[in-house]
Design a protein around this motif. Structure first.
Motif, PDB file in Angstrom:
ATOM      1  N   THR A 277       0.832  -1.216   0.000  1.00 21.89           N
ATOM      2  CA  THR A 277       0.000   0.000   0.000  1.00 21.89           C
ATOM      3  C   THR A 277       0.863   1.261   0.000  1.00 21.89           C
ATOM      4  O   THR A 277       0.419   2.328   0.425  1.00 21.89           O
ATOM      5  CB  THR A 277      -0.944   0.008   1.220  1.00 21.89           C
ATOM      6  N   THR A 280      -0.605   4.829  -1.412  1.00 22.48           N
ATOM      7  CA  THR A 280      -1.919   5.376  -1.128  1.00 22.48           C
ATOM      8  C   THR A 280      -1.786   6.777  -0.521  1.00 22.48           C
ATOM      9  O   THR A 280      -0.671   7.253  -0.265  1.00 22.48           O
ATOM     10  CB  THR A 280      -2.711   4.457  -0.176  1.00 22.48           C
ATOM     11  N   TYR A 295      -5.550  -0.198  -6.449  1.00 23.46           N
ATOM     12  CA  TYR A 295      -5.955  -0.787  -5.166  1.00 23.46           C
ATOM     13  C   TYR A 295      -7.265  -1.555  -5.279  1.00 23.46           C
ATOM     14  O   TYR A 295      -7.512  -2.467  -4.487  1.00 23.46           O
ATOM     15  CB  TYR A 295      -6.000   0.285  -4.082  1.00 23.46           C
ATOM     16  N   GLY A 341      -7.611   6.720   1.120  1.00 25.34           N
ATOM     17  CA  GLY A 341      -7.379   6.221  -0.229  1.00 25.34           C
ATOM     18  C   GLY A 341      -7.753   4.756  -0.370  1.00 25.34           C
ATOM     19  O   GLY A 341      -8.454   4.364  -1.315  1.00 25.34           O
ATOM     20  N   LEU A 342      -7.307   3.945   0.559  1.00 25.96           N
ATOM     21  CA  LEU A 342      -7.620   2.517   0.516  1.00 25.96           C
ATOM     22  C   LEU A 342      -9.091   2.266   0.805  1.00 25.96           C
ATOM     23  O   LEU A 342      -9.713   1.378   0.208  1.00 25.96           O
ATOM     24  CB  LEU A 342      -6.747   1.758   1.514  1.00 25.96           C
TER      25      LEU A 342
END
Length: 465
Positions: A277, A280, A295, A341-342
């Motif tokens: 990740t 992100t 993602y 973001g995730l």
């Protein structure tokens, strides 16, 4: 400093196995074992020598393969101004060899390597281990003070616990800019993204823990391509080092900043799912952004991997389901939710953010220890970003206020935290879906105990004092 021609010649004799009446001692080197896709173990050696050394596996010697040569990489874009950056120098070889399943012994230049266990029972979890030197935030951690930068102590205590496996949840490298003149706390520290800073931030202080057990090396935002990505791909990622995925050229960053998840089996029908990740953003992602699509793809591939075992623990640097805190200009405290973001990208595929077979998420990024469990069916969240980097010091509440949640739809049932304390987390297997979790300080004292059973978890102490 690079070795002299004379010393290199002596080492070459040693590395090639040539006889000598008075052989030179082996050069200083770093060795470790990292686990990758399907649990495959890879032995790594970092060495300033003319060639990779031999590795002895089950009493049979063979040459190690060159993963990356010694080189200086041209200056590329970084978060800092060019005047505060420099080319990344790697004056040593990165060598590697896969360790076949069933390996019973492995050594390099007389040093034994830690070997993976089919069913590890004792796991150390650490994260955010480097010493922060960052001009943009005016953050100058006292790297020369073992009390203010205690990763070496953390690593030694964690090694003494005798783990079967070490999980690092990301952010190894923090020495980005030169220590200001007159600052005794960090005076003389290496900086930039080359070997000297990586060694000071991770390999030297972490040596005892690197010797203790194999590692899983998750990637943090400090290892994205703008920052320490070159070292991450060269030293830590278990997969082949490929041109274009190495962060050497900014034009390739849309490749180098992302990678597929992989699964590591740890027995009893359980897997660890390792997620990258690194790129992100807490500001959020939206359809059309490169990261949004990447993602979403990460989620789908994670979901497919999770179907290979009934029990899974996910490892991602950024906590989707954890809380942070900040202080406003007026002194009041604002609580910060998980990574936006995730949440946006993965939540667009599944509002629960994780597939049903994922019990818990192990993360860092927030510089504290934390546990959260949910009545809404979300997996438990553990944060172990308290191993060395400057701690977050804004206090979290003992209980979250009604309606406060780290992620849309997640209803917190149990919450525990430790703010402004260094240490490490351990996990001991109690059953197929049961883990006993402990929080240790720098003296090795247990400061909290938790139980993870399925997706739910609960700790003895709501707030470690």
């Amino acid at each position: 400093m690079l070795l002299s021609t004379l010393k290199r010649g002596a080492i070459a004799l040693l590395l090639t196995g040539c006889a000598a009446t008075n052989p030179s001692p082996p050069p200083d080197f770093t060795s470790y074992v990292v686990l990758g896709e399907y649990g495959a173990a890879v032995a790594r050696v970092l060495i300033d020598a003319p060639a990779c050394p031999a590795i002895v596996i089950n009493q049979h010697s063979q040459p190690m393969q060159l993963r990356a040569p010694a080189q200086t990489i041209a200056l590329r874009a970084t978060p800092s101004a060019p005047a505060d950056s420099k080319p990344a120098e790697f004056p040593l070889l990165t060598c590697e060899t896969p360790l076949p399943a069933g390996t019973t012994s492995a050594s390099v230049l007389g040093r034994a390597l830690p070997l993976p266990k089919a069913e590890p029972q004792r796991i150390v979890v650490i994260g955010d281990t480097g010493c922060r030197l960052q001009k943009s935030s005016n953050s100058w951690q006292a790297c020369n003070d073992s009390q203010q930068y205690p990763f070496a102590t953390t690593a030694a205590q964690a090694a003494a616990w005798k783990p079967d496996l070490v999980i690092h949840v990301g952010d190894y490298h923090y020495r980005e800019n030169a220590c200001p003149d007159g600052n005794a706390g960090c005076a003389g520290s290496p900086w930039g993204y080359g070997w000297d800073a990586w060694d000071a931030d991770f390999f030297a202080p972490g040596a005892r823990l690197l010797d203790a057990a194999p590692w899983i090396m998750a990637r943090g935002n400090h290892e994205n391509c703008l920052r320490g990505g070159q070292g991450y791909w060269r030293f830590l990622d278990p997969r082949p080092l490929l041109k274009g995925r190495d962060c050497n050229a900014a034009a390739d960053d849309d490749v180098g900043n992302y990678s597929d998840p992989y699964a590591v089996r740890i027995g009893q029908a359980t897997q660890l799912l390792v997620l990258d990740t690194a790129n992100t953003t807490w500001k959020g992602l939206k359809p059309g952004d490169v990261g949004y699509a990447r993602y979403q793809d990460l989620y789908r591939k994670m979901a497919a991997l999770s179907q290979q075992a009934p029990n899974n623990l996910a490892i991602a640097h950024h906590p989707l389901l954890g809380m942070g805190a900040d202080r406003k200009a007026d002194g009041s405290i604002v609580l910060l939710p998980g990574d936006a973001g995730l949440q946006a990208a993965m939540g667009s595929v599944n509002p629960q953010y994780f597939p049903p077979a994922v019990q818990a998420l192990l993360s860092g990024h927030v510089h504290l220890w934390q546990q959260a469990s949910f009545s809404s069916g979300h997996p438990s969240q553990f944060i172990a970003g308290f191993a060395g980097t400057s701690e977050d010091i804004v206090p979290l509440p003992e209980r979250l206020p009604p309606g406060v949640t780290p992620a849309p739809g997640a209803v917190v049932e149990h919450f525990s935290s430790w703010v402004d304390g260094f240490g490490f987390m351990t996990m001991e297997r109690r059953g197929a879906q049961q883990w006993h979790v402990e929080v240790h300080d720098l003296q090795g004292t247990i400061r909290n105990r938790c139980e993870l059973d399925g997706r739910r978890s609960r700790c003895e102490v709501a707030q470690v004092k």
